[in-house]
Motif scaffolding. Structure first.
Motif, short mmCIF file in Angstrom:
data_model
loop_
_atom_site.label_atom_id
_atom_site.label_comp_id
_atom_site.label_asym_id
_atom_site.label_seq_id
_atom_site.Cartn_x
_atom_site.Cartn_y
_atom_site.Cartn_z
N ASP A 19 5.37 -11.56 16.79
CA ASP A 19 3.99 -11.51 16.32
C ASP A 19 3.72 -10.12 15.75
O ASP A 19 3.71 -9.14 16.47
CB ASP A 19 3.05 -11.79 17.50
CG ASP A 19 1.59 -11.77 17.09
OD1 ASP A 19 1.34 -11.70 15.88
OD2 ASP A 19 0.74 -11.82 17.98
N SER A 20 3.50 -10.04 14.42
CA SER A 20 3.24 -8.75 13.78
C SER A 20 1.77 -8.43 13.84
O SER A 20 0.92 -9.31 13.80
CB SER A 20 3.69 -8.80 12.30
OG SER A 20 5.07 -9.01 12.23
N ALA A 21 1.46 -7.17 13.88
CA ALA A 21 0.06 -6.74 13.92
C ALA A 21 -0.61 -7.08 12.61
O ALA A 21 -0.03 -7.00 11.55
CB ALA A 21 -0.03 -5.24 14.17
N ALA A 22 -1.89 -7.44 12.68
CA ALA A 22 -2.64 -7.77 11.47
C ALA A 22 -3.03 -6.50 10.75
O ALA A 22 -3.08 -5.44 11.33
CB ALA A 22 -3.89 -8.56 11.83
N LEU B 173 2.88 -4.12 -0.53
CA LEU B 173 4.29 -3.72 -0.58
C LEU B 173 4.71 -3.18 -1.94
O LEU B 173 5.30 -2.10 -2.04
CB LEU B 173 5.16 -4.93 -0.21
CG LEU B 173 6.68 -4.73 -0.34
CD1 LEU B 173 7.17 -3.66 0.62
CD2 LEU B 173 7.42 -6.04 -0.14
N VAL B 174 4.44 -3.92 -3.01
CA VAL B 174 4.93 -3.52 -4.34
C VAL B 174 4.39 -2.15 -4.77
O VAL B 174 5.17 -1.28 -5.18
CB VAL B 174 4.61 -4.61 -5.38
CG1 VAL B 174 4.89 -4.11 -6.79
CG2 VAL B 174 5.44 -5.87 -5.10
N PHE C 44 -7.31 -3.00 1.38
CA PHE C 44 -7.42 -2.19 2.59
C PHE C 44 -7.11 -3.03 3.83
O PHE C 44 -7.17 -4.25 3.81
CB PHE C 44 -8.84 -1.62 2.73
CG PHE C 44 -9.26 -0.71 1.62
CD1 PHE C 44 -8.88 0.62 1.60
CD2 PHE C 44 -10.03 -1.19 0.57
CE1 PHE C 44 -9.26 1.45 0.57
CE2 PHE C 44 -10.43 -0.37 -0.46
CZ PHE C 44 -10.03 0.96 -0.46
N GLY C 45 -6.79 -2.32 4.92
CA GLY C 45 -6.73 -2.94 6.22
C GLY C 45 -5.39 -3.52 6.62
O GLY C 45 -5.27 -4.10 7.70
N ARG C 46 -4.36 -3.39 5.78
CA ARG C 46 -3.06 -3.95 6.12
C ARG C 46 -1.96 -2.88 6.07
O ARG C 46 -0.82 -3.17 5.74
CB ARG C 46 -2.72 -5.09 5.17
CG ARG C 46 -3.56 -6.36 5.39
CD ARG C 46 -3.25 -6.98 6.74
NE ARG C 46 -4.07 -8.15 7.03
CZ ARG C 46 -3.73 -9.39 6.75
NH1 ARG C 46 -2.60 -9.64 6.14
NH2 ARG C 46 -4.52 -10.39 7.08
N ASP C 47 -2.31 -1.65 6.40
CA ASP C 47 -1.32 -0.57 6.34
C ASP C 47 -0.16 -0.81 7.30
O ASP C 47 1.01 -0.56 6.97
CB ASP C 47 -1.97 0.78 6.66
CG ASP C 47 -2.87 1.26 5.52
OD1 ASP C 47 -2.73 0.72 4.41
OD2 ASP C 47 -3.71 2.15 5.75
#
Length: 443
Positions: free
Chosen positions: A440-443, A283-284, A246-249
C-alpha cells in the motif's frame, strides 16, 4: 464532399450552446451593416468599420467613435428576425479601420441600460492564436438569421489578418455584412477572432479575420482571457499541467525510485484515482528536470498495441504526426523481431538520449484475454527482469482489470504482480489489490 461526422456533432453543439452570443448592427435606415459577438456579461467586440456604418459614417472613416452609443440586436434569440431582442451599447475602445488589410479595425463596446438578454450566453475569447485546424464561421442561412459554416484556418497574412478557407462552396458562405462575426473553435467554443473581410468573387472561398491577440491588445482590460483554471474535473493532468499538480510528492518520489531500479513499473489504482495524472504531471516533469537526458514516448492505444507503439517510436525518431506507412511497418517489424528493449536501444542511438521512458496509458484497454499480444507482453516481462534498464516501461492500469492478466500465458502476469505500484487516491485500496499482495503506497 460531406462534412465529417465529428464536425457535424461539433457544429450542432456550438449552434445550440453559443450562437445566441452573436449580435447584429443596423444602420439608421434599418439595413444590416455587420455583426459582433458578446464575449462576457457586458462587453461586445466587432470591427470599427461596422460601428462606422451603424453610425451612418463612411465605413473607413478615421473619426474617433469613442463614447458613441449604437443599437444592436441578438438575432438568434428570436423565432423571427423582427423580434430579436435589442440593446444599446457604448463604444469604449476604438482602433480605426484603415484599409481592409492594414488597419487594426477593432471596436469594443459595453452594454448600457439593460443587461444582456436571457439566453445570450457569452462566447469567451481564446487564450492564444491558432494557425491551423477546423473552425466555424457564422454566415447566412435561408429562412434563418444565420448559421455556422465549417472552415480551415491558414497562417497570418499580415500582422492583423488571418486567412481562412471556407469549405461550404455555396451552401451558406460568409458574405459582406457579416463582418464582426466570430471565428469559433468548435472544441472549446471560444472565439479565435472576428471576420473582417470576404472575397468579392463568388467562386473565391477565402475570408480574413482579425486574430484574437489583436482583439485583446486593443482592449486588454476587458478582453484579456481569464487565467487557465487549475481544476481539471475528470480530465487527467498532462505534462504541461505540472505547475498545477500538487499533493503527490511522496508517490512521485516512489515512482522515480522505481524507474531508476527496474525496467517495468505498472501503476495500478481505482478508476479516477489519478494514475495518468501522477505519471504525466508528476513523474515525467520530475525526470525531465533531472540530470539524465530522458526521451519520452507516450501512447494511448485504443485498438492494436503493436501499432500504437510503432507509431510512438517513429514519432520520437523524427517522423511526422501522421506516420508514413513504411516507417510504421518498419518500427513494428523491429519491435516484433528484436523486442522492446533492443528497439529502445535503437531509438536512443538515433536520438542521442540517455534513457527512454515508454508510457502506455490505460493499459487495460489494449489487452484482453482473447487478443493479447503475447510477444509484447514477453518483452515487457524482460524489461521487468532488468535491474536498471535504459528503456523503462510505465503502465497505468485500472485495478478492476489487474487480476485477469495473471491468467495469460507467459511470464507477464508474474512480472506484473512483482513490480506493480498500488496507487491509493481518495478511495481506499480495494480488496482486489490487497488479495494480490501488493504494498500500500502513500497517497
Amino acid at each position: 464532399m460531406g462534412v465529417p461526422v465529428g464536425a457535424c456533432r461539433a457544429l450542432a453543439c456550438v449552434m445550440v450552446a453559443s450562437g445566441a452570443a452573436v449580435v447584429r448592427f443596423r444602420s439608421s435606415g434599418g439595413g444590416i451593416v455587420g455583426h459582433g459577438v458578446l464575449v462576457d456579461e457586458e462587453h461586445v467586440v466587432t470591427c470599427a468599420h461596422v460601428v462606422n456604418a451603424a453610425l451612418g459614417r463612411p465605413p473607413r472613416s478615421a473619426e474617433d467613435a469613442t463614447g458613441q452609443v449604437v443599437r444592436l440586436e441578438f438575432p438568434l434569440l428570436a423565432q423571427l428576425a423582427a423580434l430579436a431582442p435589442e440593446r444599446r451599447a457604448r463604444v469604449d475602445v476604438w482602433a480605426e479601420p484603415g484599409t481592409a488589410f492594414d488597419g487594426v479595425d477593432v471596436a469594443g463596446l459595453t452594454l448600457v441600460g439593460e443587461a444582456r438578454p436571457i439566453g445570450a450566453t457569452p462566447m469567451p475569447l481564446a487564450h492564444d492564436d491558432r494557425t491551423e485546424g477546423d473552425v466555424l464561421l457564422f454566415g447566412p442561412v435561408e429562412g434563418r438569421p444565420g448559421g455556422w459554416v465549417l472552415a480551415q484556418l491558414r497562417p497570418l497574412v499580415k500582422q492583423f489578418r488571418q486567412q481562412i478557407d471556407q469549405r461550404a462552396h455555396g451552401v451558406h458562405m460568409a458574405q459582406p455584412r457579416y463582418s464582426g462575426t466570430p471565428v469559433l473553435d468548435p472544441r472549446t467554443e471560444s472565439v479565435l477572432g472576428i471576420l473582417v473581410a470576404v472575397a468579392t468573387r463568388r467562386d473565391d472561398a477565402d475570408v480574413y479575420a482579425i486574430p484574437v491577440t489583436s482583439l485583446v491588445a486593443a482592449w486588454p482590460a476587458a478582453f484579456a482571457p481569464l487565467p487557465v483554471s487549475p481544476y481539471k474535473g475528470l480530465e487527467a493532468f498532462g505534462r504541461d499541467d505540472a505547475p498545477l499538480f500538487f499533493g503527490r510528492d511522496a508517490m512521485t518520489d516512489e515512482l522515480v525510485s522505481a524507474v531508476d531500479a527496474r525496467g517495468l513499473v505498472p501503476v495500478v489504482g481505482a478508476s479516477g484515482a489519478g494514475k495518468s495524472s501522477l505519471v504525466q504531471a508528476g513523474l515525467v516533469p520530475r525526470l525531465a528536470a533531472g540530470h539524465t537526458d530522458w526521451l519520452f514516448v507516450l501512447v494511448r492505444p485504443r485498438l492494436r498495441l503493436e501499432t500504437a507503439l510503432a507509431a510512438g517510436f517513429a514519432r520520437a525518431a523524427g517522423s511526422s504526426e501522421n506516420v508514413p506507412l513504411s516507417e510504421l511497418e518498419a518500427w513494428q517489424a523491429r519491435i516484433g523481431s528484436i523486442g522492446l528493449s533492443a528497439a529502445g536501444d535503437l531509438l536512443l542511438a538515433a536520438t542521442g538520449a540517455d534513457r527512454l521512458l515508454l508510457v502506455i496509458d490505460q493499459f487495460e484497454e489494449t489487452v484482453d484475454d482473447s487478443s493479447a499480444p503475447h510477444g509484447l507482453l514477453d518483452g515487457l516481462a524482460e524489461l521487468a527482469a532488468c535491474e536498471r534498464s535504459d528503456t523503462v516501461a510505465v503502465l497505468t492500469l485500472r485495478e478492476d482489470a489487474f487480476g485477469r492478466f495473471f491468467v495469460l500465458p507467459g511470464r507477464f502476469g508474474e512480472a506484473l504482480r512483482r513490480t506493480a505500484v498500488a496507487l491509493r487516491g481518495w478511495r481506499q485500496m480495494s480488496s482486489t489489490l490487497r488479495s494480490c499482495g501488493l504494498p500500500d503506497s502513500a497517497a
